[in-house]
Design a protein around this motif. Structure first.
Motif, PDB file in Angstrom:
ATOM      1  N   LYS A  58      42.125  41.890  49.620  1.00 55.72           N
ATOM      2  CA  LYS A  58      42.492  43.179  49.284  1.00 55.72           C
ATOM      3  C   LYS A  58      43.510  43.120  48.074  1.00 55.72           C
ATOM      4  O   LYS A  58      43.257  43.794  47.130  1.00 55.72           O
ATOM      5  CB  LYS A  58      42.862  44.115  50.389  1.00 55.72           C
ATOM      6  N   VAL A  59      44.567  42.223  48.100  1.00 52.36           N
ATOM      7  CA  VAL A  59      45.500  42.025  47.116  1.00 52.36           C
ATOM      8  C   VAL A  59      44.657  41.449  46.030  1.00 52.36           C
ATOM      9  O   VAL A  59      44.911  42.126  44.861  1.00 52.36           O
ATOM     10  CB  VAL A  59      46.593  41.285  47.534  1.00 52.36           C
ATOM     11  N   LEU A  60      43.911  40.511  46.051  1.00 43.08           N
ATOM     12  CA  LEU A  60      43.110  40.046  44.783  1.00 43.08           C
ATOM     13  C   LEU A  60      42.166  41.015  44.165  1.00 43.08           C
ATOM     14  O   LEU A  60      42.145  41.187  43.001  1.00 43.08           O
ATOM     15  CB  LEU A  60      42.339  38.701  45.298  1.00 43.08           C
ATOM     16  N   GLU A  61      41.443  41.791  45.045  1.00 41.77           N
ATOM     17  CA  GLU A  61      40.737  42.869  44.659  1.00 41.77           C
ATOM     18  C   GLU A  61      41.625  43.923  43.738  1.00 41.77           C
ATOM     19  O   GLU A  61      41.240  44.162  42.681  1.00 41.77           O
ATOM     20  CB  GLU A  61      39.766  43.529  45.668  1.00 41.77           C
ATOM     21  N   TYR A  62      42.688  44.427  44.277  1.00 44.30           N
ATOM     22  CA  TYR A  62      43.681  45.100  43.558  1.00 44.30           C
ATOM     23  C   TYR A  62      44.145  44.551  42.121  1.00 44.30           C
ATOM     24  O   TYR A  62      43.965  45.093  41.103  1.00 44.30           O
ATOM     25  CB  TYR A  62      44.849  45.421  44.510  1.00 44.30           C
ATOM     26  N   ASN A  63      44.670  43.157  42.098  1.00 45.22           N
ATOM     27  CA  ASN A  63      44.936  42.715  40.922  1.00 45.22           C
ATOM     28  C   ASN A  63      43.768  42.490  39.989  1.00 45.22           C
ATOM     29  O   ASN A  63      44.002  42.780  38.685  1.00 45.22           O
ATOM     30  CB  ASN A  63      45.506  41.289  41.280  1.00 45.22           C
ATOM     31  N   LYS A  64      42.537  42.334  40.423  1.00 45.43           N
ATOM     32  CA  LYS A  64      41.676  42.155  39.466  1.00 45.43           C
ATOM     33  C   LYS A  64      41.195  43.602  38.882  1.00 45.43           C
ATOM     34  O   LYS A  64      40.896  43.825  37.710  1.00 45.43           O
ATOM     35  CB  LYS A  64      40.255  41.599  40.227  1.00 45.43           C
ATOM     36  N   ALA A  65      41.251  44.450  39.807  1.00 51.19           N
ATOM     37  CA  ALA A  65      40.995  45.839  39.130  1.00 51.19           C
ATOM     38  C   ALA A  65      42.064  46.429  38.095  1.00 51.19           C
ATOM     39  O   ALA A  65      41.948  47.244  37.105  1.00 51.19           O
ATOM     40  CB  ALA A  65      40.890  46.750  40.312  1.00 51.19           C
ATOM     41  N   GLU A  66      43.411  45.925  38.482  1.00 50.34           N
ATOM     42  CA  GLU A  66      44.533  46.225  37.257  1.00 50.34           C
ATOM     43  C   GLU A  66      44.538  45.410  36.346  1.00 50.34           C
ATOM     44  O   GLU A  66      45.418  45.394  35.425  1.00 50.34           O
ATOM     45  CB  GLU A  66      45.832  46.461  38.492  1.00 50.34           C
ATOM     46  N   ARG A  67      43.790  44.326  36.064  1.00 54.39           N
ATOM     47  CA  ARG A  67      44.214  43.168  35.141  1.00 54.39           C
ATOM     48  C   ARG A  67      44.045  43.844  33.916  1.00 54.39           C
ATOM     49  O   ARG A  67      44.744  43.403  32.843  1.00 54.39           O
ATOM     50  CB  ARG A  67      43.519  42.026  35.435  1.00 54.39           C
ATOM     51  N   HIS A  68      43.145  44.613  33.388  1.00 50.64           N
ATOM     52  CA  HIS A  68      42.872  44.974  32.315  1.00 50.64           C
ATOM     53  C   HIS A  68      44.049  45.980  31.889  1.00 50.64           C
ATOM     54  O   HIS A  68      44.592  46.133  30.472  1.00 50.64           O
ATOM     55  CB  HIS A  68      41.856  46.134  31.974  1.00 50.64           C
ATOM     56  N   ILE A  69      44.920  46.503  32.793  1.00 50.67           N
ATOM     57  CA  ILE A  69      45.951  47.498  32.206  1.00 50.67           C
ATOM     58  C   ILE A  69      47.074  46.478  32.011  1.00 50.67           C
ATOM     59  O   ILE A  69      47.772  46.570  30.967  1.00 50.67           O
ATOM     60  CB  ILE A  69      46.371  48.314  33.655  1.00 50.67           C
ATOM     61  N   ARG A  70      47.233  45.353  32.848  1.00 46.76           N
ATOM     62  CA  ARG A  70      48.299  44.429  32.369  1.00 46.76           C
ATOM     63  C   ARG A  70      48.067  43.787  31.109  1.00 46.76           C
ATOM     64  O   ARG A  70      48.948  43.279  30.386  1.00 46.76           O
ATOM     65  CB  ARG A  70      48.481  43.404  33.695  1.00 46.76           C
ATOM     66  N   GLY A  71      46.774  43.469  30.767  1.00 45.04           N
ATOM     67  CA  GLY A  71      46.508  42.754  29.550  1.00 45.04           C
ATOM     68  C   GLY A  71      46.713  43.886  28.120  1.00 45.04           C
ATOM     69  O   GLY A  71      47.302  43.243  27.277  1.00 45.04           O
ATOM     70  N   GLY A  72      46.579  44.911  28.666  1.00 41.72           N
ATOM     71  CA  GLY A  72      46.679  45.897  27.628  1.00 41.72           C
ATOM     72  C   GLY A  72      48.304  46.091  27.376  1.00 41.72           C
ATOM     73  O   GLY A  72      48.682  46.212  26.147  1.00 41.72           O
TER      74      GLY A  72
END
Length: 89
Positions: A58-72
């Motif tokens: 669940k943590v990994l899925e959350y991180n994957k879903a949010e990575r585009h925001i961190r990249g931006g």
């Protein structure tokens, strides 16, 4: 499974679950590759502790879903920093 691998899998998994760390962050902390971390928490952990494996997933899925925001955000900081440097002169 060798003892040191078992120990690493448990330490990495608990670290990711408790800190909500990314695979990249965990790899840096434990001094191993991202591939090793990923294999530890997706394949090896399932055989050791399926409940913890579900929590880490669940943590990994959350991180994957949010990575585009961190990249931006990282890109925004980069260009803002470059803009400020050019205007200092």
């Amino acid at each position: 499974m060798k003892d040191y691998i078992y120990q690493r899998v448990m330490e990495v998994s608990n670290y990711i679950y408790e800190t909500k760390a990314t695979v990249r962050q965990a790899a840096k902390v434990f001094g191993v590759s991202k591939s090793t971390i990923h294999k530890d928490v997706t394949e090896r952990l399932e055989k050791i502790d399926s409940r913890l494996a579900d929590q880490v997933k669940k943590v990994l899925e959350y991180n994957k879903a949010e990575r585009h925001i961190r990249g931006g955000e990282a890109t925004k900081r980069k260009y803002l920093s470059n803009y400020e440097e050019m205007n200092e002169d």
